[in-house]
Design a protein around this motif. Structure first.
Motif, PDB file in Angstrom:
ATOM      1  N   HIS A   1      -7.492  -2.247   8.948  1.00  0.00           N
ATOM      2  CA  HIS A   1      -7.500  -1.817  10.356  1.00  0.00           C
ATOM      3  C   HIS A   1      -7.894  -0.344  10.459  1.00  0.00           C
ATOM      4  O   HIS A   1      -8.737   0.030  11.296  1.00  0.00           O
ATOM      5  CB  HIS A   1      -6.117  -2.049  10.966  1.00  0.00           C
ATOM      6  N   ARG A   2      -7.324   0.483   9.590  1.00  0.00           N
ATOM      7  CA  ARG A   2      -7.626   1.914   9.630  1.00  0.00           C
ATOM      8  C   ARG A   2      -9.058   2.189   9.170  1.00  0.00           C
ATOM      9  O   ARG A   2      -9.712   3.114   9.662  1.00  0.00           O
ATOM     10  CB  ARG A   2      -6.609   2.669   8.778  1.00  0.00           C
ATOM     11  N   VAL A   3      -9.540   1.387   8.238  1.00  0.00           N
ATOM     12  CA  VAL A   3     -10.939   1.508   7.813  1.00  0.00           C
ATOM     13  C   VAL A   3     -11.864   1.208   8.988  1.00  0.00           C
ATOM     14  O   VAL A   3     -12.846   1.922   9.218  1.00  0.00           O
ATOM     15  CB  VAL A   3     -11.237   0.550   6.633  1.00  0.00           C
ATOM     16  N   ARG A   4     -11.546   0.158   9.730  1.00  0.00           N
ATOM     17  CA  ARG A   4     -12.372  -0.196  10.880  1.00  0.00           C
ATOM     18  C   ARG A   4     -12.394   0.940  11.908  1.00  0.00           C
ATOM     19  O   ARG A   4     -13.455   1.305  12.430  1.00  0.00           O
ATOM     20  CB  ARG A   4     -11.862  -1.479  11.530  1.00  0.00           C
ATOM     21  N   GLN A   5     -11.242   1.529  12.168  1.00  0.00           N
ATOM     22  CA  GLN A   5     -11.172   2.629  13.135  1.00  0.00           C
ATOM     23  C   GLN A   5     -11.962   3.845  12.658  1.00  0.00           C
ATOM     24  O   GLN A   5     -12.684   4.481  13.442  1.00  0.00           O
ATOM     25  CB  GLN A   5      -9.708   3.009  13.379  1.00  0.00           C
ATOM     26  N   ALA A   6     -11.831   4.180  11.359  1.00  0.00           N
ATOM     27  CA  ALA A   6     -12.559   5.327  10.811  1.00  0.00           C
ATOM     28  C   ALA A   6     -14.063   5.081  10.838  1.00  0.00           C
ATOM     29  O   ALA A   6     -14.850   5.996  11.128  1.00  0.00           O
ATOM     30  CB  ALA A   6     -12.092   5.618   9.388  1.00  0.00           C
ATOM     31  N   ALA A   7     -14.468   3.852  10.530  1.00  0.00           N
ATOM     32  CA  ALA A   7     -15.893   3.517  10.572  1.00  0.00           C
ATOM     33  C   ALA A   7     -16.442   3.666  11.981  1.00  0.00           C
ATOM     34  O   ALA A   7     -17.541   4.205  12.191  1.00  0.00           O
ATOM     35  CB  ALA A   7     -16.113   2.094  10.057  1.00  0.00           C
ATOM     36  N   GLU A   8     -15.678   3.199  12.954  1.00  0.00           N
ATOM     37  CA  GLU A   8     -16.113   3.311  14.348  1.00  0.00           C
ATOM     38  C   GLU A   8     -16.233   4.769  14.772  1.00  0.00           C
ATOM     39  O   GLU A   8     -17.155   5.138  15.511  1.00  0.00           O
ATOM     40  CB  GLU A   8     -15.143   2.556  15.256  1.00  0.00           C
ATOM     41  N   ARG A   9     -15.311   5.608  14.276  1.00  0.00           N
ATOM     42  CA  ARG A   9     -15.394   7.033  14.609  1.00  0.00           C
ATOM     43  C   ARG A   9     -16.660   7.676  14.036  1.00  0.00           C
ATOM     44  O   ARG A   9     -17.142   8.680  14.559  1.00  0.00           O
ATOM     45  CB  ARG A   9     -14.152   7.769  14.104  1.00  0.00           C
ATOM     46  N   SER A  10     -17.170   7.106  12.946  1.00  0.00           N
ATOM     47  CA  SER A  10     -18.379   7.651  12.325  1.00  0.00           C
ATOM     48  C   SER A  10     -19.630   6.931  12.806  1.00  0.00           C
ATOM     49  O   SER A  10     -20.720   7.132  12.258  1.00  0.00           O
ATOM     50  CB  SER A  10     -18.283   7.554  10.796  1.00  0.00           C
ATOM     51  N   GLY A  11     -19.468   6.064  13.810  1.00  0.00           N
ATOM     52  CA  GLY A  11     -20.616   5.368  14.382  1.00  0.00           C
ATOM     53  C   GLY A  11     -21.105   4.197  13.558  1.00  0.00           C
ATOM     54  O   GLY A  11     -22.265   3.790  13.667  1.00  0.00           O
ATOM     55  N   ARG A  12     -20.211   3.643  12.728  1.00  0.00           N
ATOM     56  CA  ARG A  12     -20.588   2.506  11.888  1.00  0.00           C
ATOM     57  C   ARG A  12     -19.646   1.330  12.118  1.00  0.00           C
ATOM     58  O   ARG A  12     -18.669   1.426  12.852  1.00  0.00           O
ATOM     59  CB  ARG A  12     -20.554   2.917  10.406  1.00  0.00           C
ATOM     60  N   ARG A  13     -19.958   0.220  11.442  1.00  0.00           N
ATOM     61  CA  ARG A  13     -19.103  -0.959  11.509  1.00  0.00           C
ATOM     62  C   ARG A  13     -18.190  -0.997  10.285  1.00  0.00           C
ATOM     63  O   ARG A  13     -18.512  -0.419   9.244  1.00  0.00           O
ATOM     64  CB  ARG A  13     -19.935  -2.236  11.543  1.00  0.00           C
ATOM     65  N   ALA A  14     -17.094  -1.725  10.392  1.00  0.00           N
ATOM     66  CA  ALA A  14     -16.190  -1.873   9.248  1.00  0.00           C
ATOM     67  C   ALA A  14     -16.905  -2.521   8.067  1.00  0.00           C
ATOM     68  O   ALA A  14     -16.620  -2.211   6.901  1.00  0.00           O
ATOM     69  CB  ALA A  14     -14.971  -2.701   9.650  1.00  0.00           C
ATOM     70  N   ASP A  15     -17.854  -3.411   8.347  1.00  0.00           N
ATOM     71  CA  ASP A  15     -18.594  -4.079   7.278  1.00  0.00           C
ATOM     72  C   ASP A  15     -19.459  -3.118   6.476  1.00  0.00           C
ATOM     73  O   ASP A  15     -19.945  -3.472   5.402  1.00  0.00           O
ATOM     74  CB  ASP A  15     -19.487  -5.179   7.863  1.00  0.00           C
ATOM     75  N   ASP A  16     -19.658  -1.908   6.998  1.00  0.00           N
ATOM     76  CA  ASP A  16     -20.449  -0.917   6.283  1.00  0.00           C
ATOM     77  C   ASP A  16     -19.646  -0.215   5.185  1.00  0.00           C
ATOM     78  O   ASP A  16     -20.207   0.576   4.424  1.00  0.00           O
ATOM     79  CB  ASP A  16     -20.976   0.148   7.252  1.00  0.00           C
ATOM     80  N   VAL A  17     -18.344  -0.500   5.127  1.00  0.00           N
ATOM     81  CA  VAL A  17     -17.467   0.159   4.156  1.00  0.00           C
ATOM     82  C   VAL A  17     -16.793  -0.899   3.282  1.00  0.00           C
ATOM     83  O   VAL A  17     -16.132  -1.800   3.777  1.00  0.00           O
ATOM     84  CB  VAL A  17     -16.388   1.010   4.852  1.00  0.00           C
ATOM     85  N   ARG A  18     -16.956  -0.765   1.965  1.00  0.00           N
ATOM     86  CA  ARG A  18     -16.327  -1.686   1.017  1.00  0.00           C
ATOM     87  C   ARG A  18     -14.963  -1.124   0.614  1.00  0.00           C
ATOM     88  O   ARG A  18     -14.837   0.045   0.255  1.00  0.00           O
ATOM     89  CB  ARG A  18     -17.214  -1.820  -0.224  1.00  0.00           C
ATOM     90  N   VAL A  19     -13.944  -1.963   0.649  1.00  0.00           N
ATOM     91  CA  VAL A  19     -12.599  -1.558   0.228  1.00  0.00           C
ATOM     92  C   VAL A  19     -12.317  -2.163  -1.147  1.00  0.00           C
ATOM     93  O   VAL A  19     -12.262  -3.384  -1.297  1.00  0.00           O
ATOM     94  CB  VAL A  19     -11.531  -2.010   1.240  1.00  0.00           C
ATOM     95  N   VAL A  20     -12.156  -1.306  -2.144  1.00  0.00           N
ATOM     96  CA  VAL A  20     -11.818  -1.754  -3.494  1.00  0.00           C
ATOM     97  C   VAL A  20     -10.306  -1.590  -3.667  1.00  0.00           C
ATOM     98  O   VAL A  20      -9.790  -0.476  -3.648  1.00  0.00           O
ATOM     99  CB  VAL A  20     -12.554  -0.931  -4.567  1.00  0.00           C
ATOM    100  N   ALA A  21      -9.605  -2.704  -3.809  1.00  0.00           N
ATOM    101  CA  ALA A  21      -8.154  -2.669  -4.004  1.00  0.00           C
ATOM    102  C   ALA A  21      -7.883  -2.463  -5.494  1.00  0.00           C
ATOM    103  O   ALA A  21      -8.177  -3.335  -6.306  1.00  0.00           O
ATOM    104  CB  ALA A  21      -7.521  -3.967  -3.518  1.00  0.00           C
ATOM    105  N   VAL A  22      -7.326  -1.305  -5.845  1.00  0.00           N
ATOM    106  CA  VAL A  22      -7.165  -0.930  -7.253  1.00  0.00           C
ATOM    107  C   VAL A  22      -5.749  -1.276  -7.716  1.00  0.00           C
ATOM    108  O   VAL A  22      -4.771  -0.679  -7.265  1.00  0.00           O
ATOM    109  CB  VAL A  22      -7.453   0.574  -7.454  1.00  0.00           C
ATOM    110  N   GLY A  23      -5.654  -2.223  -8.631  1.00  0.00           N
ATOM    111  CA  GLY A  23      -4.352  -2.740  -9.058  1.00  0.00           C
ATOM    112  C   GLY A  23      -3.805  -2.113 -10.317  1.00  0.00           C
ATOM    113  O   GLY A  23      -3.043  -2.753 -11.049  1.00  0.00           O
ATOM    114  N   LYS A  24      -4.151  -0.888 -10.583  1.00  0.00           N
ATOM    115  CA  LYS A  24      -3.721  -0.193 -11.803  1.00  0.00           C
ATOM    116  C   LYS A  24      -2.214  -0.282 -12.000  1.00  0.00           C
ATOM    117  O   LYS A  24      -1.444   0.069 -11.112  1.00  0.00           O
ATOM    118  CB  LYS A  24      -4.156   1.268 -11.704  1.00  0.00           C
ATOM    119  N   THR A  25      -1.796  -0.771 -13.155  1.00  0.00           N
ATOM    120  CA  THR A  25      -0.409  -0.971 -13.620  1.00  0.00           C
ATOM    121  C   THR A  25       0.297  -2.130 -12.917  1.00  0.00           C
ATOM    122  O   THR A  25       1.458  -2.416 -13.237  1.00  0.00           O
ATOM    123  CB  THR A  25       0.486   0.288 -13.485  1.00  0.00           C
ATOM    124  N   LYS A  26      -0.360  -2.815 -11.994  1.00  0.00           N
ATOM    125  CA  LYS A  26       0.292  -3.899 -11.260  1.00  0.00           C
ATOM    126  C   LYS A  26      -0.036  -5.246 -11.897  1.00  0.00           C
ATOM    127  O   LYS A  26      -1.102  -5.447 -12.472  1.00  0.00           O
ATOM    128  CB  LYS A  26      -0.158  -3.892  -9.797  1.00  0.00           C
TER     129      LYS A  26
END
Length: 242
Positions: A24-49
């Protein structure tokens, strides 16, 4: 045992809730920069998990995951679905390339070329072993910004089985380099694209982690690496007393 199981479920539920909040926050930040959420890839980093926790986030619909250590990704990848898009993030020693590629056939991206001594050997082995791997170059710890054009040119012209995708930076652990490191990486991209005749939208920027990913997106990031905000604090084994 029942209580322990319920506690594990609570943690796993929290990770899924956190993922949704991040998206949700990625989508809002993307919109603030004039882009779509799909323009940003979210890599979920599971280090030590554990893999079980990553599986919960996968079951919630996420498909892009990252790890920082070769042995950890080698251990986890076979336990998880094959349609995961794995990113290896950080220092990749040349003597670990073969084992990484053998154990993780669904490796999608290597984010980082380390020091001058290791980078050409790592690139040589990646060129031999893998086809169309996306390569990220770090403008902070991997190479100096002044060396970006030379190394990208080497990847594009000499490493036929590698696909250069963009630039990656980490910044200082306490985020004191934000947003200067983001602006520096963007500047490096502009220089590379001018020198090699590339369109800037075809050169991604992997920048932004748990503490600064929204600002990174506002400054042009196309790839953010989120660990503790999704999965909780990292759990390192305690050293045994002598």
């Amino acid at each position: 045992m029942v209580m322990a199981g319920l506690a594990a479920q609570a943690v796993e539920g929290a990770a899924v809730t956190a993922l949704r909040s991040v998206l949700h926050r990625v989508r809002q930040a993307a919109e603030r920069s004039g882009r779509r959420a799909d323009d940003v890839r979210v890599v979920a980093v599971g280090k030590t998990k554990p893999s079980s926790l990553i599986r919960q986030v996968y079951d919630a619909g996420h498909r892009c995951f990252g790890e920082n250590y070769v042995q950890e990704i080698i251990d986890k990848a076979p336990q998880l679905p094959e349609d995961i898009e794995w990113h290896f993030i950080g220092h990749l020693q040349s003597n670990k390339v073969k084992s990484l590629l053998a154990a993780v056939p669904n490796l999608a991206m290597v984010e980082g070329v380390d020091n001058e001594k290791d980078k050409k050997e790592s690139l040589r082995r990646l060129t031999i072993e893998i086809i169309r791997t996306c390569m990220w170059l770090s403008a902070k710890s991997g190479i100096e910004p002044s060396g970006c054009v030379e190394l990208v040119k080497h990847v594009k012209l000499e490493c036929r089985n590698l696909e250069f995708s963009g630039l990656m930076t980490i910044g200082m652990p306490d985020y004191t380099s934000t947003p200067e490191n983001f602006r520096m990486l963007s500047s490096c991209r502009s220089e590379i694209c001018r020198a090699l005749g590339m369109e800037e939208h075809k050169c991604e920027l992997s920048m932004g982690m748990s503490g600064d990913y929204e600002q990174a997106i506002e400054l042009g990031s196309t790839n953010v690496r989120i660990g503790s905000t999704i999965f909780g604090p990292r759990e390192y084994p305690k050293k045994q007393a002598n």
